[in-house]
Structures are given as C-alpha cells and as structure tokens.
Write a protein that holds these residues in place. Structure first.
Motif, PDB file in Angstrom:
ATOM      1  N   TYR A   1      41.359  41.380  41.791  1.00  0.00           N
ATOM      2  CA  TYR A   1      41.970  41.890  40.555  1.00  0.00           C
ATOM      3  C   TYR A   1      42.244  43.387  40.669  1.00  0.00           C
ATOM      4  O   TYR A   1      43.319  43.855  40.288  1.00  0.00           O
ATOM      5  CB  TYR A   1      41.084  41.591  39.339  1.00  0.00           C
ATOM      6  CG  TYR A   1      41.652  42.168  38.072  1.00  0.00           C
ATOM      7  CD1 TYR A   1      42.730  41.555  37.432  1.00  0.00           C
ATOM      8  CD2 TYR A   1      41.160  43.357  37.536  1.00  0.00           C
ATOM      9  CE1 TYR A   1      43.286  42.104  36.283  1.00  0.00           C
ATOM     10  CE2 TYR A   1      41.712  43.912  36.395  1.00  0.00           C
ATOM     11  CZ  TYR A   1      42.769  43.278  35.775  1.00  0.00           C
ATOM     12  OH  TYR A   1      43.324  43.833  34.640  1.00  0.00           O
TER      13      TYR A   1
ATOM     14  N   ASP B   1      44.029  39.668  30.652  1.00  0.00           N
ATOM     15  CA  ASP B   1      44.700  38.631  29.871  1.00  0.00           C
ATOM     16  C   ASP B   1      46.203  38.862  29.708  1.00  0.00           C
ATOM     17  O   ASP B   1      46.896  38.045  29.101  1.00  0.00           O
ATOM     18  CB  ASP B   1      44.037  38.479  28.505  1.00  0.00           C
ATOM     19  CG  ASP B   1      44.167  39.727  27.645  1.00  0.00           C
ATOM     20  OD1 ASP B   1      44.281  40.841  28.197  1.00  0.00           O
ATOM     21  OD2 ASP B   1      44.147  39.583  26.405  1.00  0.00           O
TER      22      ASP B   1
ATOM     23  N   TRP C   1      53.570  32.408  44.155  1.00  0.00           N
ATOM     24  CA  TRP C   1      54.442  31.502  43.401  1.00  0.00           C
ATOM     25  C   TRP C   1      55.320  30.719  44.360  1.00  0.00           C
ATOM     26  O   TRP C   1      56.360  31.198  44.785  1.00  0.00           O
ATOM     27  CB  TRP C   1      55.327  32.284  42.449  1.00  0.00           C
ATOM     28  CG  TRP C   1      54.552  33.048  41.430  1.00  0.00           C
ATOM     29  CD1 TRP C   1      53.886  32.538  40.356  1.00  0.00           C
ATOM     30  CD2 TRP C   1      54.358  34.460  41.364  1.00  0.00           C
ATOM     31  NE1 TRP C   1      53.294  33.539  39.644  1.00  0.00           N
ATOM     32  CE2 TRP C   1      53.560  34.732  40.235  1.00  0.00           C
ATOM     33  CE3 TRP C   1      54.774  35.520  42.161  1.00  0.00           C
ATOM     34  CZ2 TRP C   1      53.181  36.020  39.872  1.00  0.00           C
ATOM     35  CZ3 TRP C   1      54.383  36.797  41.808  1.00  0.00           C
ATOM     36  CH2 TRP C   1      53.605  37.040  40.675  1.00  0.00           C
TER      37      TRP C   1
ATOM     38  N   ASP D   1      56.238  33.090  37.842  1.00  0.00           N
ATOM     39  CA  ASP D   1      55.711  32.477  36.628  1.00  0.00           C
ATOM     40  C   ASP D   1      55.314  33.563  35.634  1.00  0.00           C
ATOM     41  O   ASP D   1      54.252  34.164  35.746  1.00  0.00           O
ATOM     42  CB  ASP D   1      54.498  31.596  36.969  1.00  0.00           C
ATOM     43  CG  ASP D   1      53.939  30.870  35.770  1.00  0.00           C
ATOM     44  OD1 ASP D   1      54.476  31.035  34.643  1.00  0.00           O
ATOM     45  OD2 ASP D   1      52.961  30.129  35.946  1.00  0.00           O
TER      46      ASP D   1
ATOM     47  N   MET E   1      51.861  33.342  33.677  1.00  0.00           N
ATOM     48  CA  MET E   1      50.578  33.476  34.369  1.00  0.00           C
ATOM     49  C   MET E   1      49.941  34.806  33.991  1.00  0.00           C
ATOM     50  O   MET E   1      50.608  35.839  33.971  1.00  0.00           O
ATOM     51  CB  MET E   1      50.784  33.415  35.889  1.00  0.00           C
ATOM     52  CG  MET E   1      49.498  33.545  36.692  1.00  0.00           C
ATOM     53  SD  MET E   1      49.784  33.510  38.482  1.00  0.00           S
ATOM     54  CE  MET E   1      49.948  31.752  38.742  1.00  0.00           C
ATOM     55  N   SER E   2      48.646  34.772  33.692  1.00  0.00           N
ATOM     56  CA  SER E   2      47.941  36.018  33.387  1.00  0.00           C
ATOM     57  C   SER E   2      47.540  36.710  34.687  1.00  0.00           C
ATOM     58  O   SER E   2      47.487  36.087  35.752  1.00  0.00           O
ATOM     59  CB  SER E   2      46.698  35.750  32.533  1.00  0.00           C
ATOM     60  OG  SER E   2      45.681  35.171  33.318  1.00  0.00           O
TER      61      SER E   2
ATOM     62  N   ALA F   1      44.578  37.764  35.396  1.00  0.00           N
ATOM     63  CA  ALA F   1      43.307  37.175  35.829  1.00  0.00           C
ATOM     64  C   ALA F   1      43.554  35.869  36.583  1.00  0.00           C
ATOM     65  O   ALA F   1      42.927  35.622  37.620  1.00  0.00           O
ATOM     66  CB  ALA F   1      42.390  36.938  34.637  1.00  0.00           C
ATOM     67  N   GLU F   2      44.459  35.040  36.083  1.00  0.00           N
ATOM     68  CA  GLU F   2      44.783  33.786  36.776  1.00  0.00           C
ATOM     69  C   GLU F   2      45.365  34.070  38.153  1.00  0.00           C
ATOM     70  O   GLU F   2      45.022  33.389  39.125  1.00  0.00           O
ATOM     71  CB  GLU F   2      45.783  32.963  35.952  1.00  0.00           C
ATOM     72  CG  GLU F   2      45.224  32.393  34.676  1.00  0.00           C
ATOM     73  CD  GLU F   2      46.303  31.790  33.790  1.00  0.00           C
ATOM     74  OE1 GLU F   2      45.976  30.833  33.083  1.00  0.00           O
ATOM     75  OE2 GLU F   2      47.448  32.277  33.789  1.00  0.00           O
ATOM     76  N   ALA F   3      46.242  35.056  38.229  1.00  0.00           N
ATOM     77  CA  ALA F   3      46.851  35.408  39.513  1.00  0.00           C
ATOM     78  C   ALA F   3      45.790  35.890  40.490  1.00  0.00           C
ATOM     79  O   ALA F   3      45.774  35.465  41.651  1.00  0.00           O
ATOM     80  CB  ALA F   3      47.919  36.479  39.311  1.00  0.00           C
TER      81      ALA F   3
ATOM     82  N   ASN G   1      42.582  35.229  40.485  1.00  0.00           N
ATOM     83  CA  ASN G   1      41.748  34.084  40.870  1.00  0.00           C
ATOM     84  C   ASN G   1      42.446  33.195  41.882  1.00  0.00           C
ATOM     85  O   ASN G   1      41.835  32.743  42.850  1.00  0.00           O
ATOM     86  CB  ASN G   1      41.346  33.266  39.643  1.00  0.00           C
ATOM     87  CG  ASN G   1      40.359  33.990  38.760  1.00  0.00           C
ATOM     88  OD1 ASN G   1      39.647  34.883  39.200  1.00  0.00           O
ATOM     89  ND2 ASN G   1      40.327  33.622  37.490  1.00  0.00           N
ATOM     90  N   GLN G   2      43.740  32.957  41.669  1.00  0.00           N
ATOM     91  CA  GLN G   2      44.502  32.125  42.600  1.00  0.00           C
ATOM     92  C   GLN G   2      44.623  32.803  43.962  1.00  0.00           C
ATOM     93  O   GLN G   2      44.481  32.152  44.998  1.00  0.00           O
ATOM     94  CB  GLN G   2      45.887  31.819  42.032  1.00  0.00           C
ATOM     95  CG  GLN G   2      46.668  30.820  42.848  1.00  0.00           C
ATOM     96  CD  GLN G   2      47.944  30.396  42.148  1.00  0.00           C
ATOM     97  OE1 GLN G   2      48.016  30.356  40.927  1.00  0.00           O
ATOM     98  NE2 GLN G   2      48.964  30.098  42.933  1.00  0.00           N
TER      99      GLN G   2
END
Length: 79
Positions: free
Chosen positions: A5, A26, A55, A60, A63-64, A66-68, A70-71
């Motif tokens: 992050y 977020d 992606w 996308d 997408m937040s 945080a999600e990015a 984590n991915q």
C-alpha cells in the motif's frame, strides 16, 4: 521498501502527482481523477514495480486502493 500500500501511495502521489488528500485506503481509483495517460502510466509502473498486471480486463475505476494493494501483494506471493 515499505508495504505494498505504501508503494502504491508513493507511485500515485510521487509519479502521478495525485494530491495526497485524495489518497486513502478506501478511495476508489475513479475518485482520483486520473486521465487516460495517467492510467496507462499507472499500469506500466505497477507492472514494472510489482511484476504483475493488476487489471487483466482493463482499468477498474471501482477498485479501492486497499483492494489494489491486497491484490498486488497476493499476486507477488504467487510469482
């Protein structure tokens, strides 16, 4: 080097000059108001930095950050 992050934040605020007040876990990519050139640059920098494509089906905006992060972190573990 910091967390995934933290690296993402550095890329957004440093290389892409996104105002720091917009960058939070977020926040959605669509809220960052990146133009099409910045999106392409982000995709390239993320792939160079993390060695994975975030992606596979296109950018996308929902997408937040945080999600990015984590991915990206999970994808690095798979490599």
């Amino acid at each position: 080097m910091g967390t995934t992050y933290d690296q993402l934040v550095h890329i957004l605020t440093g290389k892409l000059e996104v105002p720091a007040e917009r960058v939070r876990p977020d926040a959605l990519f669509g809220e960052l108001e990146l133009d099409s050139l910045a999106v392409v640059e982000l995709e390239v920098v993320l792939e160079e930095t993390f060695g994975v494509e975030l992606w596979s089906d296109g950018f996308d905006q929902s997408m937040s950050l945080a999600e990015a992060a984590n991915q990206l972190a999970a994808s690095q573990l798979e490599v």
